[in-house]
Design an enzyme around this catalytic site. Structure first.
Site, PDB file in Angstrom:
ATOM      1  CG  MET A  95       8.784   0.114  -4.305  1.00 27.88           C
ATOM      2  SD  MET A  95       8.746  -1.572  -3.685  1.00 27.88           S
ATOM      3  CE  MET A  95       7.360  -1.438  -2.565  1.00 27.88           C
ATOM      4  CG  HIS A 114       9.704 -11.397  -4.185  1.00 28.97           C
ATOM      5  ND1 HIS A 114       8.982 -10.228  -4.011  1.00 28.97           N
ATOM      6  CD2 HIS A 114       9.222 -12.276  -3.281  1.00 28.97           C
ATOM      7  CE1 HIS A 114       8.095 -10.417  -3.046  1.00 28.97           C
ATOM      8  NE2 HIS A 114       8.220 -11.648  -2.592  1.00 28.97           N
TER       9      HIS A 114
END
Ligand code: GRF
Length: 194
Positions: A95, A114
């Site tokens: 993140m 993703h």
């Protein structure tokens, strides 16, 4: 090209921040016979990331950095990655956004997964945005990391159908199953060309 012969496997570092299901999946893939790589380092941006548990389970070195001082952290990381002779970095639910400088140092050697059909739905809250827009399909993408978020060259993609009753949770669960299929495949594709 480096051909693995069992002793000469490519070293991979996986960067995580959370659950680590992709990490676990890549580790298990790496343990298969004839695998060309081994996961030798786990880097987490969170000390409580569940995925860190795989370090102990599979006896893999782990490093935790909170990235508060990003420049220092990345300089430390670069030293460690070079020292451990890491050939490729796999981001898996990581993140933090790596700096241009870091990405340049590992140019073409960082890949990411993703949960959308890039170039659509870059960034966070993908599933929620996809459902709000009443898309018929979503999916997942493995791509090279460049200095723009979720914008590097696509390596592999898988489409997933959206059902009327889908929630972000149900959709993410179905997409995650596909992530576990395409990430090792994409990795193999990249390793052949390293
Ligand atoms: C995955 O959906 C991945 O695509 C995204 O973050 C999630 C990580 O899941 N970047 P996990 O930690 O690998 O289970």
């Amino acid at each position: 090209m480096i051909i693995s012969n069992g002793q000469n496997k490519l070293n991979i570092a996986v960067f995580i921040s959370g659950k680590g299901s992709n990490l676990k999946n890549l580790i298990e893939f790496s343990l298969k016979k004839n695998s060309k790589f081994k996961i030798t380092l786990i880097v987490s941006s969170k000390s409580k990331a569940k995925g860190l548990g795989y370090s102990k389970k599979y006896n893999i070195e782990k490093k935790i950095f909170n990235f508060k001082n990003q420049e220092n952290t990345e300089n430390n990381l670069i030293r460690i990655l070079k020292d451990r002779k890491i050939n490729l970095i796999c981001l898996a639910g990581f993140m933090k956004i790596l700096s241009k400088n870091f990405i340049k140092k590992f140019n073409g050697k960082i890949i990411n997964i993703h949960p959308s059909l890039l170039p659509k739905y870059k960034g966070l809250d993908t599933h929620l945005r996809v459902l709000k827009n009443k898309e018929k399909y979503s999916g997942c993408t493995v791509h090279f990391v460049n200095s723009k978020l979720d914008s590097g060259k696509i390596i592999l993609q898988k489409k997933v159908k959206i059902f009327k009753k889908d929630t972000p949770k149900s959709l993410s669960r179905r997409i995650l199953l596909q992530e576990h299929i395409i990430y090792p495949k994409a990795l193999m594709k990249v390793l052949i060309n390293l």
